[in-house]
Design a protein around this motif. Structure first.
Motif, PDB file in Angstrom:
ATOM      1  N   THR A 176       0.742  -1.235  -0.113  1.00  0.00           N
ATOM      2  CA  THR A 176      -0.102  -0.026  -0.015  1.00  0.00           C
ATOM      3  C   THR A 176       1.001   1.040  -0.116  1.00  0.00           C
ATOM      4  O   THR A 176       0.351   2.519   0.050  1.00  0.00           O
ATOM      5  N   ARG A 188      -8.978  -2.815  -3.351  1.00  0.00           N
ATOM      6  CA  ARG A 188      -8.491  -1.711  -3.204  1.00  0.00           C
ATOM      7  C   ARG A 188      -9.316  -1.283  -1.814  1.00  0.00           C
ATOM      8  O   ARG A 188      -8.689  -0.620  -1.091  1.00  0.00           O
ATOM      9  N   LYS A 189     -10.521  -1.688  -1.742  1.00  0.00           N
ATOM     10  CA  LYS A 189     -11.043  -1.066  -0.466  1.00  0.00           C
ATOM     11  C   LYS A 189     -10.599  -1.809   0.837  1.00  0.00           C
ATOM     12  O   LYS A 189     -10.154  -1.242   1.808  1.00  0.00           O
ATOM     13  N   SER A 210      -7.035  -0.289   1.527  1.00  0.00           N
ATOM     14  CA  SER A 210      -6.872   1.132   1.819  1.00  0.00           C
ATOM     15  C   SER A 210      -7.602   1.394   3.378  1.00  0.00           C
ATOM     16  O   SER A 210      -7.705   2.283   3.640  1.00  0.00           O
ATOM     17  N   THR A 253      -8.481   1.923   6.997  1.00  0.00           N
ATOM     18  CA  THR A 253      -7.447   2.619   7.954  1.00  0.00           C
ATOM     19  C   THR A 253      -8.142   2.276   9.419  1.00  0.00           C
ATOM     20  O   THR A 253      -7.833   2.827  10.234  1.00  0.00           O
TER      21      THR A 253
END
Length: 169
Positions: free
Chosen positions: A16, A45-46, A49, A51
């Motif tokens: 990432t 991607r979800k 990414s 957090t």
């Protein structure tokens, strides 16, 4: 991206830009589960990414709502995303294989944390000059048995991180 390990099994390689995780873990979204390339990439991607654990939960819920119960490889991918969060919280940017061990770096340990590491994981080694911990991958049974992989390895590493560095930095 994925590559094959020496034994031909897929190995998850997630990058990432922040935390690189390269482990002997079969973690992916099968084409049989999400057929459209674009939608599969969006799901990757979800997860990459995310957090927070809530982001990971949300991505899994969305996949479940759209495509049904995720297969074990996809649930593992979510656990890799959670492991990435634990690493990021502790400033670790690399989790990579080193023979029959896993190398975690940088892992800046103060004296008390070095003592905790040697007490809880006596087979681990810490190099203060490079801020690297080398953690042997435990075997599934006695001498000669295979080493941990997949879910057991992810759980082992997550537990290791939270025991050696209980507080995020």
């Amino acid at each position: 991206a994925y590559r094959a390990a020496a034994d031909g099994q897929p190995v998850a390689t997630q990058e990432t830009g922040e935390v690189r995780i390269d482990l002997p873990v079969d973690a992916h979204i099968p084409v049989e589960y999400v057929e459209a390339d674009r939608l599969r990439l969006e799901a990757y991607r979800k997860l990459a990414s995310a957090t927070s654990d809530a982001d990971v939960d949300e991505a899994l819920t969305e996949l479940t709502d759209r495509y049904g119960e995720p297969p074990v490889e996809t649930r593992r991918l979510a656990e890799i995303a959670r492991l990435r969060l634990r690493c990021r919280e502790r400033g670790i940017t690399e989790v990579t294989p080193a023979g029959t061990s896993i190398r975690l770096s940088p892992m800046l340990l103060v004296d008390s944390e070095q003592v905790r590491l040697s007490r809880l994981y006596s087979s681990a080694s810490y190099r203060a000059t490079t801020h690297t911990v080398t953690l042997p991958i435990p075997r599934t049974g006695g001498v000669g048995s295979p080493r941990l992989r997949d879910d057991e390895l992810i759980t082992y590493l997550s537990t290791f991180l939270t025991q050696v560095l209980p507080e995020p930095r």
